[in-house]
Enzyme design. Structure first.
Site, PDB file in Angstrom:
ATOM      1  N   SER A  73      54.053  16.877  33.182  1.00  0.00           N
ATOM      2  CA  SER A  73      53.125  15.814  33.482  1.00  0.00           C
ATOM      3  C   SER A  73      51.649  16.179  33.388  1.00  0.00           C
ATOM      4  CB  SER A  73      53.403  15.304  34.895  1.00  0.00           C
ATOM      5  OG  SER A  73      53.156  16.329  35.847  1.00  0.00           O
ATOM      6  N   LYS A  87      43.665  18.113  36.968  1.00  0.00           N
ATOM      7  CA  LYS A  87      44.680  17.069  36.875  1.00  0.00           C
ATOM      8  C   LYS A  87      44.362  16.021  37.951  1.00  0.00           C
ATOM      9  CE  LYS A  87      49.786  16.752  36.849  1.00  0.00           C
ATOM     10  NZ  LYS A  87      51.026  17.545  36.990  1.00  0.00           N
ATOM     11  N   SER A 136      55.807  21.047  34.863  1.00  0.00           N
ATOM     12  CA  SER A 136      54.682  20.196  34.467  1.00  0.00           C
ATOM     13  C   SER A 136      53.423  20.927  34.033  1.00  0.00           C
ATOM     14  CB  SER A 136      54.327  19.228  35.597  1.00  0.00           C
ATOM     15  OG  SER A 136      55.232  18.142  35.599  1.00  0.00           O
TER      16      SER A 136
END
Lengths: 483, 487
Positions: B156, B81, B180
């Protein structure tokens, strides 16, 4: 006319003498090429996290103990949020609220024979900021070498309910700072250098009608870089506030800057609108828990502090309170004295030389005691040269000055400069004969009963022998010759 | 050589590599090819680090050729990420404010992956600074759900989960602040694990909400999850909040039954607007676990209602402070021609942050302000303690709790963008575990109209092993994890 009483609070910041910074491994040192002592942590780069410097915590705990504080069992860090280019994270990691490392302590001060216990409200740990440098034009540069240096804050107690005394004059403010600095230097946690900014003092001052229980509006003074500046700044501000009130004006809550060359304080910024710091517990750090056993272990590590050393000097060496006080003001001076005493039988004589010639020369040179070239051993050797008659007391002063300036051994100085005392009676006799021959009038007056003139003859003989004649011998021979 | 290497799991690839049937370079090239063929549609990656990945793969191949012992992650392509720092590689947080930011150091997790033979294949898209549940808040582009290109992957960590679901990475790392990792794992039909707070070092993870953020693996199956956990978990002295407790070998807890496991089914997790098909799938999953030897009982957890409002005080409060460092002084975007530093701060932040980030900074700033602190932040922290105690109470009786991961399946791109409240409800079932700091996993447990459904298994603090055991047992008894989206 209303009589006013000043109330002074002292906020002192000291950088700590740790090897590394507060939350990272970067080296702590004064100066250096800009931005050469920083890393992701003290630059506040994204993703970096702080790790507490254990040594810095120990230093603050020891300081708090030396200031007679209680140690919080559970102490946490907070974030103090504000924007400034020298503050890389947009917040300073500090300690806020009820659980700083140390609380409820005091410092004892004596001014004009009156002793007070000045309350300490809190002793806490935080990190220093970088330095913003304004350069030509509309540009600013930032140096982060200082960013993250451990900083200890010591704040006096203003609440009378705490049962401690307050600071009520510029003299007391200075004395408080002198005492506090001395303790920090004894502990070895601070270098105490006000001019370099590693020790910073921001007093806040308010005045009120004598006897009033309410506090007046206070102002804070910045840019005080010496003891003298603290004294002058506080004194000026007390007088300024009195003038304002007597002229029917009001004191504004503000920060004022001490202007050293002009010897005035000038308004920097108003504090009418309290800065909003949005303090909250630092989530990147875990609480510090101080167990009683650990605190006691830290207490055992405390060195002998100024007050204790003073008492011991009085008891052990028979010094007066004044002498012991002067000698223990600075740890380095006390150490110099104590080392010299080890090698010499009469502490009082060592004390006189240390407080007299030694301190005079240190002050004249504008240096710190720990920067001198002369050693306690030199002083001892010199005293022994006096005792065995090699040099006179007058010559000793010359030798001492030379030792102070060059760091040479007294024997070498005496040899090099030919300062050996003349004890040979025949050599002195010829000098006396010459002096008496040159001053027939005085000889006549002396013989007529003007005995005070002996001193004059002694002086002349000493001058003739360039101070090297043994004064005892000179006296004895003069009396014989003139009788 | 085996066809379609990119489709395999890490443990399958490890077998092939250890038998020298394929090289690490083969694996990396296969995944890079896959990215080239599908990522223009799925849009997982902000940066593909092909050169770095191939160099790392070649390096591991060399070690193998030299007869050195095979590292546990040898040649396994990892996606990160893009809120994890990678030395010399753009790290964006999907925000304009980190313009051209190349960290000078690797995050601890990155170091651990590379030291264990892993290959960093790229940086994945996220909601800006991990604030969001759909990746629509990315300043660059919206990642698409591989199961339906018109739908969001969740967020996310949407880029990381979509990458694993679309076989554009073998393993990905995400960060989970309020769900997330788990919510997008549910939306994309993959395994997403949020470990106990403090289990995995946060050093180098760009902070959103420090007391909630936790890195975890996103994988194709539970075995890979255990493998990844073995290597990323453990004390890191650079992160003071990382826990100094031994890390068990998680692969040892992969037992294909659930004998003696006591499962609590908190009914309050089923009432939060959860779609009926999701309730059905989760209850069916509970029956499967029962057949595998577990006992289950319905129970209640009233505090779940307070999770979301508490979260939306604490997370923005911490974020407002964490995001203060983006001032244009030392890195990232700087708005030019300002006359003074304060104007520069204001203009830089005005230009650099997106609307969701600005809104949260404002909420957080408000919640921490003098006069409001006690009513908001302090109160939220107290509620947080109550949530944790509510979980502790349940864990006196149960080994794990089972619940849906998300009230809905993946929603359409744009569908909720206009309704921030609906958007935030997507995290209502995942937030409680963050509030309590306890571990939780999402694994696939069914499909509704071809869209994956996530099963959430929540465990005791530091008891990741039991969660992995239950998840593994369920996975072995079912084949939901084997389905692949058609792209």
């Amino acid at each position: 006319m209303i009589e006013y009483e000043p109330v002074i609070g002292m906020e002192v910041h000291s950088e700590l003498l740790t090897e590394s910074k507060m939350f990272c491994g970067c080296k702590v040192a004064f100066g250096g090429e800009p931005n050469t002592r920083c890393c992701p942590v003290c630059l506040g780069l994204p993703g970096s996290l702080p790790v507490v410097n254990k040594r810095a915590v120990e230093f603050v705990v020891r300081t708090a103990l030396a200031l007679n504080c209680e140690i919080s069992h559970h102490s946490i860090f907070h974030r103090k949020n504000y924007f400034y280019p020298d503050l890389p994270k947009g917040y300073q990691i500090s300690q806020y609220g009820e659980t700083p490392i140390g609380v409820r302590g005091y410092v004892e001060i004596t001014v004009n024979g009156t002793t007070k216990r000045i309350g300490i409200r809190r002793v806490h740990l935080e990190e220093d900021t970088g330095k913003l440098l304004h350069v030509e034009g509309d540009r600013s540069l930032v140096d982060y070498n200082r960013s993250g240096v451990p900083l200890m804050e010591i704040v006096t107690e203003h609440d009378p309910a705490a049962g401690f005394d307050q600071i009520n004059s510029a003299d007391e403010a200075r004395e408080y700072l002198v005492r506090l600095r001395s303790i920090l230097l004894y502990l070895g946690v601070s270098d105490g250098k006000m001019e370099e900014g590693s020790l910073r003092c921001e007093p806040n001052i308010s005045i009120r009608p004598k006897g009033s229980g309410e506090f007046g509006v206070r102002t804070e003074i910045k840019n005080l870089n010496s003891f003298r500046a603290v004294y002058n700044g506080v004194k000026y501000e007390i007088e300024r506030q009195e003038r304002v009130l007597r002229e029917g004006g009001t004191v504004i809550h503000e920060t004022r800057r001490w202007d050293e060359p002009r010897s005035v304080t000038a308004s920097m910024r108003s504090k009418e609108l309290e800065q909003e710091y949005r303090y909250f517990p630092e989530p990147d750090l875990v609480p510090m828990v101080f167990e009683p056993e650990w605190i006691e272990a830290q207490r055992h590590l405390l060195p002998e502090l100024p007050q204790e050393k003073k008492a011991r000097f009085m008891a052990e060496f028979g010094l007066t309170a004044y002498d012991a006080g002067v000698l223990t003001d600075s740890k380095a001076l006390a150490e110099f004295f104590e080392k010299a005493v080890e090698g010499y039988h009469d502490p009082k004589i060592v004390a006189n030389w240390t407080m007299g010639e030694f301190l005079r020369l240190v002050n004249a040179a504008g240096i710190e005691v720990d920067q001198v070239k002369i050693t306690p051993g030199h002083l001892v050797d010199m005293l022994k040269l006096m005792d065995n008659g090699t040099i006179s007391g007058k010559i000793a002063k010359t030798v001492f000055t030379e030792m102070f300036e060059t760091g040479k051994r007294p024997e070498d100085i005496v040899k090099e400069k030919g300062l050996v005392q003349i004890t040979d009676e025949s050599a002195i006799e010829s000098a006396i004969d010459q002096v008496l021959a040159e001053n027939p009038n005085e000889v006549e007056r002396y013989k007529a009963g003007k005995q005070e003139l002996l001193g004059f003859f002694v002086g002349q003989v000493m001058r003739a022998t360039k101070g090297k004649a043994n004064p005892g011998v000179v006296n004895k021979l003069l009396r014989e010759k003139l009788s | 050589m085996v066809d379609k290497l990119y489709q395999l799991t890490a443990h399958e690839l490890h077998d092939l590599i250890s038998k020298k049937e394929v090289s690490c370079r083969d694996v990396t090239e296969s995944v890079l090819d896959r990215i080239r063929s599908v990522d223009d549609r799925v849009k997982c990656y902000v940066t593909v680090t092909d050169e770095l990945a191939l160099a790392q793969a070649d390096n591991v191949d060399k070690q193998i050729a030299a007869g050195e012992p095979l590292l546990p992650l040898a040649g396994i392509p990892f996606a990160l990420k893009d809120n994890m720092c990678t030395r010399g590689v753009l790290t964006t947080c999907s925000s304009k404010i980190l313009h051209n930011f190349k960290p000078v150091y690797d995050a601890t997790v990155v170091e651990r992956i590379v030291n264990n033979g892993g290959v960093i294949i790229g940086k994945t898209n996220l909601d800006e600074f991990a604030m969001g549940s759909s990746t629509e808040n990315s300043a660059f582009f919206t990642t698409r759900n591989p199961w339906d290109i018109d739908r969001v992957p969740g967020g996310s960590s949407g880029g990381s989960t979509a990458a694993v679901a679309a076989d554009e990475a073998v393993i990905a790392l995400g960060s989970d602040t309020g769900g997330s990792i788990r919510q997008p794992a549910a939306f994309c039909g993959v395994v997403g694990f949020k470990p106990t707070y403090g289990r995995v070092s946060r050093y180098g993870l760009i902070a959103f909400a420090s007391s909630l953020d936790q890195i975890g693996p996103i994988t194709k199956d539970v075995t890979d999850c255990a493998l990844a956990m073995n290597l990323i978990a453990g004390k890191d002295f650079c992160d003071s909040t990382s826990l100094d407790v031994p890390v068990p070998d998680y692969t040892k807890s992969l037992i294909p039954d659930a004998k003696g496991i006591k499962i609590g089914v908190p009914t309050d997790f089923f009432g939060q607007g959860v779609e009926p098909e999701i309730v059905n799938s989760v209850m069916k999953a509970v029956e499967v676990l029962k057949d595998l030897g577990a006992e289950y009982k319905e129970t209640s957890m009233k505090m779940v209602d307070y999770g979301l409002p508490t979260y939306y005080i604490i997370a923005p409060a911490e974020a407002s402070s964490n995001l203060a460092r983006y001032d244009g002084v030392r890195f990232g975007l700087r708005s030019d021609d300002s006359k003074d530093p304060i104007t520069m701060f204001l203009k830089t932040r005005e230009e650099g942050f997106g609307p969701e980030v600005k809104q949260r900074i404002m909420i957080g700033t408000y919640a921490l302000s003098a006069g409001y602190y006690d009513a908001y932040y302090l109160k939220a922290q107290k509620v947080r303690t109550l949530i944790r105690q509510d979980f502790e109470r349940l864990f006196e009786e149960f080994d794990v709790l089972v619940a849906p991961t998300s009230p809905t399946v993946a929603f359409k791109v744009g569908e909720r963008a206009a309704d921030p409240f609906q958007m935030k409800l997507a995290d209502v079932l995942t937030i409680p575990a963050n509030m309590a700091g306890i571990p939780a996993i999402s694994i696939p447990c069914g499909y509704a109209d071809g869209l994956p459904i996530g099963l959430q298994i929540i465990g005791k603090s530091l008891d990741e092993a039991t969660i992995l055991r239950v998840a593994y047992a369920f996975e072995q008894a079912t084949d939901y994890h084997k389905r692949k989206p058609e792209i």
